[in-house]
Structure formats: C-alpha cells, structure tokens
Design a protein around this motif. Structure first.
Motif, short mmCIF file in Angstrom:
data_model
loop_
_atom_site.label_atom_id
_atom_site.label_comp_id
_atom_site.label_asym_id
_atom_site.label_seq_id
_atom_site.Cartn_x
_atom_site.Cartn_y
_atom_site.Cartn_z
N GLN A 89 0.83 -1.20 0.00
CA GLN A 89 0.00 0.00 0.00
C GLN A 89 0.87 1.26 0.00
O GLN A 89 0.55 2.25 -0.68
CB GLN A 89 -0.94 0.00 1.20
CG GLN A 89 -2.16 -0.87 1.03
CD GLN A 89 -3.08 -0.80 2.22
OE1 GLN A 89 -2.65 -0.88 3.37
NE2 GLN A 89 -4.37 -0.67 1.97
N GLN A 90 1.94 1.22 0.77
CA GLN A 90 2.86 2.36 0.77
C GLN A 90 3.46 2.57 -0.62
O GLN A 90 3.55 3.71 -1.11
CB GLN A 90 3.97 2.14 1.80
CG GLN A 90 5.08 3.18 1.80
CD GLN A 90 4.60 4.56 2.23
OE1 GLN A 90 3.54 4.70 2.83
NE2 GLN A 90 5.38 5.58 1.91
N LEU A 92 2.20 1.74 -3.55
CA LEU A 92 1.22 2.14 -4.55
C LEU A 92 0.62 3.51 -4.31
O LEU A 92 0.17 4.17 -5.25
CB LEU A 92 0.09 1.09 -4.62
CG LEU A 92 0.48 -0.28 -5.16
CD1 LEU A 92 -0.67 -1.26 -4.99
CD2 LEU A 92 0.91 -0.20 -6.62
N THR A 93 0.58 3.95 -3.06
CA THR A 93 -0.12 5.20 -2.75
C THR A 93 0.79 6.35 -2.35
O THR A 93 0.33 7.48 -2.24
CB THR A 93 -1.15 4.97 -1.63
OG1 THR A 93 -0.48 4.57 -0.42
CG2 THR A 93 -2.16 3.90 -2.03
N LYS A 209 -0.41 9.67 -9.23
CA LYS A 209 -0.27 8.35 -8.61
C LYS A 209 -1.53 7.97 -7.84
O LYS A 209 -2.00 6.83 -7.92
CB LYS A 209 0.93 8.32 -7.66
CG LYS A 209 2.25 8.08 -8.34
CD LYS A 209 3.30 7.51 -7.37
CE LYS A 209 2.92 6.14 -6.87
NZ LYS A 209 4.01 5.44 -6.17
N ALA A 210 -2.08 8.92 -7.09
CA ALA A 210 -3.26 8.63 -6.28
C ALA A 210 -4.45 8.26 -7.16
O ALA A 210 -5.20 7.32 -6.85
CB ALA A 210 -3.61 9.84 -5.41
N ALA A 213 -3.97 4.73 -8.64
CA ALA A 213 -3.94 3.61 -7.70
C ALA A 213 -5.28 2.89 -7.66
O ALA A 213 -5.33 1.67 -7.43
CB ALA A 213 -3.58 4.12 -6.30
N GLN A 215 -9.08 1.51 -6.65
CA GLN A 215 -9.67 0.95 -5.43
C GLN A 215 -8.87 -0.28 -4.99
O GLN A 215 -8.93 -1.33 -5.61
CB GLN A 215 -11.13 0.56 -5.69
CG GLN A 215 -12.01 1.74 -6.08
CD GLN A 215 -12.10 2.77 -4.98
OE1 GLN A 215 -12.26 2.43 -3.81
NE2 GLN A 215 -12.00 4.03 -5.35
N LEU A 216 -8.11 -0.12 -3.91
CA LEU A 216 -7.21 -1.19 -3.48
C LEU A 216 -7.76 -2.01 -2.31
O LEU A 216 -7.33 -3.14 -2.10
CB LEU A 216 -5.86 -0.59 -3.06
CG LEU A 216 -5.09 0.17 -4.14
CD1 LEU A 216 -3.87 0.83 -3.53
CD2 LEU A 216 -4.69 -0.76 -5.26
N GLU A 217 -8.68 -1.44 -1.54
CA GLU A 217 -9.08 -2.08 -0.29
C GLU A 217 -9.62 -3.48 -0.52
O GLU A 217 -9.28 -4.41 0.21
CB GLU A 217 -10.17 -1.25 0.38
CG GLU A 217 -9.82 -0.41 1.59
CD GLU A 217 -8.52 -0.69 2.30
OE1 GLU A 217 -8.46 -1.68 3.06
OE2 GLU A 217 -7.58 0.06 2.13
#
Length: 254
Positions: A89-90, A92-93, A209-210, A213, A215-217
């Motif tokens: 997560q770090q 990718l975000t 980047k944001a 990224a 929907q990652l959850e």
C-alpha cells in the motif's frame, strides 16, 4: 552499511538495494520492514523526488524467504499478511514515483514488488515469474491488482495460473516492463528516467499516482484472507519441503 537493505542518495533520487546476494536477495521479513521504513522516510523527505529499487549482485529478488514461512496458526498468518499489505500500500499510494531496476530474476515476491513500481526497467537478462503456486501459495504483495493493470486480466490469468516465465523481450512486448537495456545498465537507466521528474510538479505527480492507484481495499482484503489460509495449508508445507529438497512437489489439495 551492510544490512539487508542499502540506501543511498543519487541527486534527488533515493536508491534502495536489496542486499542478500547469498540468498539471491530473498525477501526476508527484516528486509520488508526496512523497505517500508525507507519508503516512508523518502515520502517525508522534500528533497527526494523519486525512489529506485534494485537488487545487489545481478539479481533483483528471487522471492520470499522460504525459511521464514513458518506460520502454523491462522492468526499469525494474518499478521504476516497485514504487514505485506502495509508495504505494498505504501508503494502504490505514496506520492513519490517508484522505478524498479531489474537485473536477473524477479520471482514471486520479487515479481510483485517490481509490478508495484510505477516504471520497470529491465536488463536484457531479466526473468519474471510468479512462482507462488510451486510452494502452495497464491500471489500476494498486490500482484492480483498490479499485474492485470499492466497486461490485462486475460494475460495475467495465464501468467499467474500457469507460472509462465517471461524473458525480458517477452515482458516488454506484453507491457510487464517499460523498457529493456543491456545487462548491467538497468540502474543507470532508472536514474536517467528519474531525471525526467525534475521538470514535473511534485504535487501533480503525487495526484497522478493517487488517481491511478484505484480501489485497493477490496483486493488487499481478499489477499489477506486467502493467503493466510494457504500459509497454514498442507500443500504449502509440501511446497516448502520440495523446494528445500530440490524435487517436484506432490500437492494433495489440502
């Protein structure tokens, strides 16, 4: 410094190097923790515009450290997976672009980490492979999200389900990597690529980047659930034994 992760500054770029060449830079839990801390520090440093990730002595990363995969309880397996999720997560975000400079093998977790970078520059001797199924696991470290984002769902399915090995030229044609250079030149090419960011507004790059990224959850929740169960499965124990004994695994589906 002689730890599992080396860090140095090259201009406005932070270079992070996996440093366990005797184990082909296998990704230990200590290395994961140091990588997370280094990425967090780079994000908070206003002078850093980009991070390059590479591996020592001609190998990017040959996967997770099998010797540290000793979970026998679901709770401890879930704790391990949450740490993995925190790391990717770090990657990718975070608001700073990541560039992977890949020489030699990028297998398993190494493949996942390369795919979590914004740009992948491969030497012509680079090799990419999922490898997870050979030790009774599914892909993790975000690979179910990042690989389809690069190559599409149909191609990702073939690469992941059948453990396809990709040579550098094949990886380039499929979009797994963004460019291929001569062996030994990937780091220099990555640093050259990083220079292009000096002409870009940092906040605009972070916003890009944001937005990309997505929907990652959902992806990470499913990854923690599935991989935690696989880590304590009999097939994973057989996969580890076969790896250590250099033989083909005999999976029973349990």
């Amino acid at each position: 410094m002689n730890g599992p992760l080396l860090s140095r500054r090259e201009g406005n770029c932070q270079v992070l190097t996996f440093n366990a060449p005797a184990r082909k830079n296998a990704l230990s839990m200590e290395m994961r923790a140091e990588l997370y801390d280094a990425l967090l520090a780079a994000e908070q440093d206003a002078e850093v515009r980009c991070v390059v990730i590479t591996g020592a002595e001609g190998t990017f990363c040959a996967g997770g450290d099998i010797g540290q995969m000793n979970e026998t309880q679901l709770a401890s397996a879930r704790t391990r997976m949450r740490r993995n999720t925190r790391l990717v997560q770090q990657m990718l975000t975070m608001g700073k672009p990541l560039i992977a400079a890949v020489e030699g093998w990028a297998v398993g977790a190494g493949f996942s980490l390369a795919m979590a970078c914004d740009t992948v520059i491969a030497a012509d001797n680079a090799r990419f492979q999922s490898g997870f199924g050979k030790v009774g696991l599914a892909a993790d470290l975000g690979l179910f999200h990042t690989l389809p984002s690069r190559v599409g769902m149909a191609r990702a399915r073939q690469i992941l389900m059948y453990n396809q090995r990709l040579e550098a030229a094949d990886a380039l044609s499929l979009g797994v990597v963004d460019s291929v250079v001569e062996t030994g030149q990937s780091l220099q090419a990555a640093l050259h690529q990083a220079e292009a960011l000096n002409d870009q507004a940092p906040l605009a790059v972070a916003a890009t980047k944001a937005m990309l990224a997505g929907q990652l959850e959902w992806a990470f929740t499913r990854e923690v659930d599935w991989q935690s169960q696989l880590l304590i499965s009999a097939d994973h124990q057989e996969g580890k034994a076969a790896f250590a004994e250099k033989r083909a695994p005999r999976f029973g589906g349990n």
